[in-house]
Each structure stands twice: as structure tokens, then as C-alpha cells.
Write a protein that holds these residues in place. Structure first.
Motif, PDB file in Angstrom:
ATOM      1  N   ASP A  58      47.703  53.379  41.328  1.00 46.85           N
ATOM      2  CA  ASP A  58      48.424  53.397  42.604  1.00 46.85           C
ATOM      3  C   ASP A  58      47.479  53.919  43.675  1.00 46.85           C
ATOM      4  O   ASP A  58      47.205  55.112  43.758  1.00 46.85           O
ATOM      5  CB  ASP A  58      49.654  54.299  42.480  1.00 46.85           C
ATOM      6  N   GLY A  59      46.925  53.003  44.471  1.00 45.23           N
ATOM      7  CA  GLY A  59      46.004  53.396  45.524  1.00 45.23           C
ATOM      8  C   GLY A  59      44.610  53.749  45.047  1.00 45.23           C
ATOM      9  O   GLY A  59      43.861  54.415  45.767  1.00 45.23           O
ATOM     10  N   GLU A 112      43.715  49.169  49.163  1.00 45.78           N
ATOM     11  CA  GLU A 112      45.095  48.955  49.570  1.00 45.78           C
ATOM     12  C   GLU A 112      45.850  48.290  48.428  1.00 45.78           C
ATOM     13  O   GLU A 112      45.354  47.320  47.838  1.00 45.78           O
ATOM     14  CB  GLU A 112      45.162  48.065  50.815  1.00 45.78           C
ATOM     15  N   ASN A 113      47.022  48.811  48.107  1.00 41.40           N
ATOM     16  CA  ASN A 113      47.832  48.219  47.057  1.00 41.40           C
ATOM     17  C   ASN A 113      48.147  46.768  47.378  1.00 41.40           C
ATOM     18  O   ASN A 113      48.443  46.409  48.513  1.00 41.40           O
ATOM     19  CB  ASN A 113      49.132  48.998  46.881  1.00 41.40           C
ATOM     20  N   MET A 145      48.403  48.633  42.416  1.00 45.94           N
ATOM     21  CA  MET A 145      49.814  48.430  42.745  1.00 45.94           C
ATOM     22  C   MET A 145      50.503  49.775  42.921  1.00 45.94           C
ATOM     23  O   MET A 145      50.125  50.780  42.311  1.00 45.94           O
ATOM     24  CB  MET A 145      50.520  47.633  41.642  1.00 45.94           C
ATOM     25  N   ASP A 146      51.539  49.763  43.745  1.00 41.00           N
ATOM     26  CA  ASP A 146      52.356  50.953  43.968  1.00 41.00           C
ATOM     27  C   ASP A 146      53.231  51.195  42.743  1.00 41.00           C
ATOM     28  O   ASP A 146      54.097  50.382  42.413  1.00 41.00           O
ATOM     29  CB  ASP A 146      53.233  50.753  45.208  1.00 41.00           C
ATOM     30  N   THR A 147      52.998  52.293  42.046  1.00 41.26           N
ATOM     31  CA  THR A 147      53.802  52.653  40.877  1.00 41.26           C
ATOM     32  C   THR A 147      54.499  53.998  41.066  1.00 41.26           C
ATOM     33  O   THR A 147      55.046  54.550  40.119  1.00 41.26           O
ATOM     34  CB  THR A 147      52.923  52.720  39.615  1.00 41.26           C
ATOM     35  N   THR A 148      54.478  54.513  42.269  1.00 38.79           N
ATOM     36  CA  THR A 148      55.058  55.828  42.551  1.00 38.79           C
ATOM     37  C   THR A 148      56.441  55.666  43.159  1.00 38.79           C
ATOM     38  O   THR A 148      56.589  55.043  44.215  1.00 38.79           O
ATOM     39  CB  THR A 148      54.168  56.618  43.514  1.00 38.79           C
ATOM     40  N   ASP A 176      58.467  54.195  52.076  1.00 41.01           N
ATOM     41  CA  ASP A 176      58.818  52.912  51.459  1.00 41.01           C
ATOM     42  C   ASP A 176      60.193  52.932  50.802  1.00 41.01           C
ATOM     43  O   ASP A 176      60.479  52.133  49.904  1.00 41.01           O
ATOM     44  CB  ASP A 176      57.757  52.513  50.430  1.00 41.01           C
ATOM     45  N   ASP A 223      62.259  52.061  45.850  1.00 35.98           N
ATOM     46  CA  ASP A 223      61.398  51.686  46.977  1.00 35.98           C
ATOM     47  C   ASP A 223      61.470  50.190  47.230  1.00 35.98           C
ATOM     48  O   ASP A 223      62.291  49.466  46.639  1.00 35.98           O
ATOM     49  CB  ASP A 223      59.957  52.160  46.732  1.00 35.98           C
ATOM     50  N   ARG A 225      59.287  47.826  46.560  1.00 35.74           N
ATOM     51  CA  ARG A 225      58.573  46.931  45.645  1.00 35.74           C
ATOM     52  C   ARG A 225      59.552  46.054  44.892  1.00 35.74           C
ATOM     53  O   ARG A 225      60.736  46.342  44.774  1.00 35.74           O
ATOM     54  CB  ARG A 225      57.766  47.755  44.641  1.00 35.74           C
ATOM     55  N   ASN A 229      60.242  50.549  42.190  1.00 32.02           N
ATOM     56  CA  ASN A 229      60.016  51.825  41.504  1.00 32.02           C
ATOM     57  C   ASN A 229      61.247  52.699  41.718  1.00 32.02           C
ATOM     58  O   ASN A 229      61.734  52.841  42.847  1.00 32.02           O
ATOM     59  CB  ASN A 229      58.778  52.524  42.066  1.00 32.02           C
TER      60      ASN A 229
END
Length: 230
Positions: A58-59, A112-113, A145-148, A176, A223, A225, A229
Motif C-alpha cells: 500500500d503506497g 501512487e496506488n 494497491m490500497d489495502t488499508t 477515502d 473505503d 476501492r 477495504n
């Protein structure tokens, strides 16, 4: 004009730094000023790094590769070997990512994701007169990828009314944040049941199908996504 002159150096000596410049001449005493200087060190290059791999997060992207200890001809390197990383973004040209590294791993946090990054690495033998480069490794690609998930909601409360159980909580502040999922569990049940989902800006749900008796409610945040998430 438009022509290129070529001069070939022969009998180069290993470990020697060569500095070259050129001037034009139209007669014995008529010549131009010196050109800019170029230099190179003639030496057997190190082997090309192998085993380059990348783990996206993530990032960030974590890069690792095998250490190089030998020269291309199989001989042992007598000088330190460093590593130069290159990166391309979304199919663009490969450019230097870092200054030469001593380590065999690197975390790239300037990403950037959702964008695709390609990486290559080469080894550099660090001589006093300059460095000698290996070839570039095979490229690897990664897409962080955003996983948070967003923060956990707080201030959850529930009130039974004539039209059902009113479940409400405090509004979250997250960049987000898309909404919330509400769960219900009866005493004795091991897993909660999803009651419904609400989108921003709402922070309330009426459970119109709530059964009688004691009930346990919980709420999670989700979020933007897809899939979200939670």
C-alpha cells in the motif's frame, strides 16, 4: 555537416581511466579549440544482477535482488560493488531511481496506488578512477494497491423504536471513506449477520426486520476501492 567522425581505440589496458577530447584542424597551424572531455574506465564489468523481484504494498514497492561478487569473466571482484536502480512508470522510459546503493534491497515509497511500475538494476564496480557497469537485469513490474481500511467507527448506539431498531454512530473523518456496514448478532450466535450498508453522508440505519429480544450490533467502515477495504 551532418557527418560523424569515428576513431577506434585499441590495446586498452584494464584498470586504466581514459580521458578524450577532440579538435578540428584545417592546416598545420590552424586548429579549433578543444571540445568537451569524455572519460571512461576500461575494466571487466561485474556480472548482471539476478533474481530481481518486487512485492507491491500500500503506497510502496519492495525490491530485492541477489548480491554480485564476480566479474563477467568469472573472476572475483577486488573492489566494492554497488547497485543502480532504474524505474519506468506506466510503460514510460526507464530512468535512474536512486544514487548507487550498497544494499541488495530498496523500498520505493514514491509511488501512487493503481499505477504500474517497472524496475531494473545493474551492478557497478567502484574503482578509484570511476565505476564500471554491468548490463541491466531482467525487468519486473508491480502495481501498488490500497489495502488499508478506514478507521474503526466509534460512538455506536442503538434504540428500539416502533419501526425497528435505530442504529447510529459518530461520523468518521477519512479521505477515502465511502460508507459503513452494519451487523447484528443475537446472543448465542458466533457470527454477526450483515443488516445493511449506508453511504456517506449518512451515519444511521433503521433495522426494520430486527427480531425481538436482546440484540448485539456492530458497524464497520469501508473505503472507495472495489472491492472495498473494510
Amino acid at each position: 555537416s551532418g557527418k560523424t567522425a569515428v576513431y577506434e581505440l585499441r590495446d586498452l589496458r584494464p584498470g586504466t581511466l581514459y580521458i578524450l577530447k577532440v579538435r578540428s584542424q584545417s592546416g598545420w597551424w590552424q586548429h579549433s579549440q578543444d571540445s568537451n572531455e569524455v572519460s571512461f574506465l576500461w575494466q571487466t564489468p561485474p556480472k548482471t544482477p539476478a533474481g530481481l523481484n518486487c512485492q507491491s504494498g500500500d503506497g510502496s514497492n519492495l525490491l530485492q535482488w541477489q548480491a554480485v561478487n564476480e566479474l563477467k569473466d568469472g573472476g572475483k571482484s577486488a573492489v566494492p560493488i554497488r547497485y543502480q536502480l532504474y524505474r519506468g512508470v506506466d510503460g514510460g522510459a526507464m530512468k535512474k531511481l536512486t544514487e548507487p546503493l550498497n544494499a541488495t534491497s530498496y523500498i520505493d515509497t514514491k509511488v501512487e496506488n493503481g499505477r504500474t511500475y517497472a524496475y531494473q538494476v545493474r551492478a557497478l564496480s567502484a574503482y578509484a578512477q570511476g565505476s564500471v557497469n554491468s548490463g541491466l537485469s531482467e525487468p519486473v513490474q508491480a502495481t501498488p494497491m490500497d489495502t488499508t481500511p478506514p478507521p474503526v467507527p466509534t460512538g455506536l448506539a442503538a434504540l428500539r423504536t416502533e419501526i425497528g431498531v435505530k442504529v447510529y454512530w459518530e461520523v468518521l473523518e477519512a479521505e477515502d471513506l465511502a460508507g459503513y456496514r452494519i451487523y447484528r448478532r443475537q446472543p448465542g450466535q458466533t457470527a454477526p449477520v450483515l443488516v445493511g450498508e449506508v453511504n456517506l453522508p449518512h451515519s444511521l440505519l433503521i433495522d426494520s426486520k430486527a427480531p425481538d429480544g436482546a440484540l448485539l450490533y456492530s458497524v464497520s467502515s469501508i473505503d472507495t476501492r472495489s472491492p472495498a477495504n473494510e
